[in-house]
Scaffold this active site. Sequence first.
Site, PDB file in Angstrom:
ATOM      1  CG  ASP A 192       2.949 -21.586 -30.106  1.00  5.74           C
ATOM      2  OD1 ASP A 192       3.062 -22.795 -30.379  1.00  5.74           O
ATOM      3  OD2 ASP A 192       2.298 -21.140 -29.152  1.00  5.74           O
ATOM      4  CG  ASP A 242       0.335 -18.398 -24.386  1.00  2.00           C
ATOM      5  OD1 ASP A 242       0.724 -17.216 -24.428  1.00  2.00           O
ATOM      6  OD2 ASP A 242      -0.441 -18.894 -25.229  1.00  2.00           O
ATOM      7  CG  ASP A 261       3.497 -22.655 -25.458  1.00  2.02           C
ATOM      8  OD1 ASP A 261       3.022 -21.613 -24.959  1.00  2.02           O
ATOM      9  OD2 ASP A 261       3.283 -22.994 -26.642  1.00  2.02           O
ATOM     10  CG  ASP A 278      -0.200 -25.001 -27.387  1.00  3.02           C
ATOM     11  OD1 ASP A 278       0.067 -23.790 -27.494  1.00  3.02           O
ATOM     12  OD2 ASP A 278       0.613 -25.908 -27.650  1.00  3.02           O
ATOM     13  CG  ASP A 301       3.799 -27.094 -27.587  1.00  2.00           C
ATOM     14  OD1 ASP A 301       3.439 -28.178 -28.084  1.00  2.00           O
ATOM     15  OD2 ASP A 301       3.530 -25.986 -28.096  1.00  2.00           O
ATOM     16  CB  SER A 349      15.714 -68.601 -23.518  1.00  2.00           C
ATOM     17  OG  SER A 349      14.969 -68.648 -24.708  1.00  2.00           O
ATOM     18  CG  ASP A 401      14.480 -64.829 -23.445  1.00  2.00           C
ATOM     19  OD1 ASP A 401      15.590 -64.891 -22.897  1.00  2.00           O
ATOM     20  OD2 ASP A 401      14.030 -65.738 -24.164  1.00  2.00           O
TER      21      ASP A 401
END
Length: 875
Positions: free
Chosen positions: A97, A103, A153, A155, A161, A420, A708
């Site tokens: 931040d 934190d 971190d 929040d 984060d 295919s 495919d």
Amino acid sequence: MQSIPHSDEADVAGMTHASEGHHGLGTSMLVPKNPQGEEDSKLGRNCSGFEDAQDPQTAVPSSPLLSMASCSSQEGSSPCHLLTVRIIGMKNVRQADILSQTDCFVTLWLPTASQKKLKTRTISNCLHPEWDESFTFQIQTQVKNVLELSVCDEDTLTQNDHLLTVLYDLSKLCLRNKTHVKFPLNPEGMEELEVEFLLEENFSSSETLITNGVLVSRQVSCLEVHAESRRPRKRKKNKDLLVMVTDSFENTQRVPPCQEPCYPNSACFHYPKYSQPQLYAEAPKSHCNFRLCCCGTHRNDPVCQPLNCLSDGQVTTLPVGENYELHMKSSPCSDTLDVRLGFSLCQEEVEFVQKRKMVVAKTLSQMLQLEEGLHEDEVPIIAIMATGGGTRSMVSLYGHLLGLQKLNFLDASTYITGLSGATWTMATLYSDPEWSSKNLETVVFEARRHVVKDKMPALFPDQLYKWREDLQKHSQEGYKTTFTDFWGKLIEYSLGDKKNECKLSDQRAALCRGQNPLPIYLTINVKDDVSNQDFREWFEFSPYEVGMQKYGAFIPSELFGSEFFMGRLMKRIPEPEMCYMLGLWSSIFSLNLLDAWNLSHTSEEFFYRWTRERLHDIEDDPILPEIPRCDDNPLETTVVIPTTWLSNTFREILTRRPFVSEFHNFLYGMQLHTDYLQNRQFSMWKDTVLDTFPNQLTQFAKHLNLLDTAFFVNSSYAPLLRPERKVDLIIHLNYCAGSQTKPLKQTCEYCTEQKIPFPSFSILEDDNSLKECYVMENPQEPDAPIVAYFPLISDTFQKYKAPGVERSPDELELGQLNIYGPKSPYATKELTYTEAAFDKLVKLSEYNILNNRDKLIQALRLAMEKKRMRSQCPS
């Protein structure tokens, strides 16, 4: 042993926090005593890099119990170990931040021990946080254990984060040795994470492992749970108990209580025996007296029971609330797997090849007018390899097969592979067990009728209603339905007049006497949120079995779609009908935007790099002195820096696959062998970034995401390049739009990169001057197949209606085809052709084969001579 799909993300060994209580449903525990035993043998690991090893005199040298090099699976006993991880602290934590310090907290994830993520406490506004918290894991050192340490971190108002993740290979640790590591996260800013590891013996656990050197299946237990109500019910409606077993296949189930002594309703949980699982049980909500309680119901606190101390066969009773009891009994699951672990061909294919060789030998003796018959080891393995291209590839393949039949090369072929639109032809042909012995012109005429018919009635309300009912039934059987399944129903309508209930396994009837080539259908397994550049895996289907050669794991084709755990069948689901397989094999709607950009541009690296996480290997950073290692094969320690919010959002948009086909993963729960990267078979197909990140590979995924193959490379070579199949000659039938030589060139480059024996790319002409056929070989590589390459072009066909037969002036128009122009009637998006367009394409394909008979014979003789020399001088 056999193999099959299902999976989640759970794995095997458990972990507990050494300084905190258990998180989850509750903390009330009933803990029986732990039985003691002796470890049969000890396994040590190495010290490494930027690590300080303490007590070196106690280090135990490495002595792996299951060092695998063979192609078959092996079974053996291996002890578990206790790992203690002490998160000490960090220095110079990066600032998440702008206005405050981070934190910070650290999470620990070791998926080979448990799917649960553990975390430290959060330390707020601190540049140098110190935790000194310890966590304990029970691990199996025969599997590749990579611990993920994520720094975050916290929040309060927004999502936490994620700052970075350290990936640490635990095979670097020495037994009974404390290893002190300082991870240099950002040398310029002196940011580092300090951790201490201790690996110790666990004398009470030794488990049976089954491995092929790449995958490991661990010992599984089954817990049977009954619920009993200790007082008579006053209500008719039963209230179920909610029971969860951590790291189990079932995870959570509702168990209806009953009266003793009858237990008609029970629940079973399957879990890795040595994962330290926990059982949590929660009683139904009870009603309270309103005079005593402000609410009408009361939630009972859950109770917890550790399962690692239960004795097999012994009933344990656990009180749940005031009115209920859980009676549980653990028993070992069978060591016989339903997933076949091994790189060899399955027994059914081996027997087919023996039968087919007799047909091929007889055919070649007549074709080449041999005086003496071919010995078994002289019979060449010839394969027809078809590419994708929608209806264009379906129609062209009919023409090519018609030509090969007339030259007797169809009866000389052992395999036919496709992807295919080519799979549409293959699936139609193999509905008739005797198709290759019949005149294919009848089949081509029937295909013509369906290609030219109007497809609009497929979208009428009555037809859509029928399909809706079919898709609902498909979903009720246990499949996750997507738009790809609807696409499969549309293909089914386009190819026939009625619903086709045939299954892939039904095609075995066309192989029972070796009367037809063995069909192999190819897709790739991808991840929903990852580009094909970062992750893709070959996935093959045959009437006998389906699976992935990279892992050496296969299951019977009738079990595809069923649910598996640790190689054992948990829930059998009906085999999908052929229409859903056709939708899967040609899933043109599963492309994500990033892959689409990569296919259409040469400057794809801009988006690829801008949206990708940054990886930083810190193995060689000279932060700490080097320490000698005991293990020669650890993964490098890596720091992963997440992308920015904007890049991440952009990547999610680019890599999302809204219509990808999802099927239960039959590898689910298995783990990678500690030396999987050194396995020769795995290395042969190790071709993406994520192959060196074991926690990101398929064994942890709940579902397979099948796509495919044309979205990676438009060819179906991969199954034919397996050394076990020993293919000598490959007839490459090309149907792709754009550059005709691109798929072949991509295959040559891929094989060179992967060190797979294959001819070098030697075509000098550009697309406008290509010849009808090229024969390619690699004289320096004895195991490289001969390749006869047929581009889909109109060259001499413009002047000749048959080999040596010129067109009259009135017939010249019949030789003019606009195959790849902007207004071509053969564009990949076209499902419907006119009769004239269909006939021209079939005749062109047939002509190109017939006109190059001499080159095919030349390629065949080269392959036979090369095979003869190889048998005389085996390497």
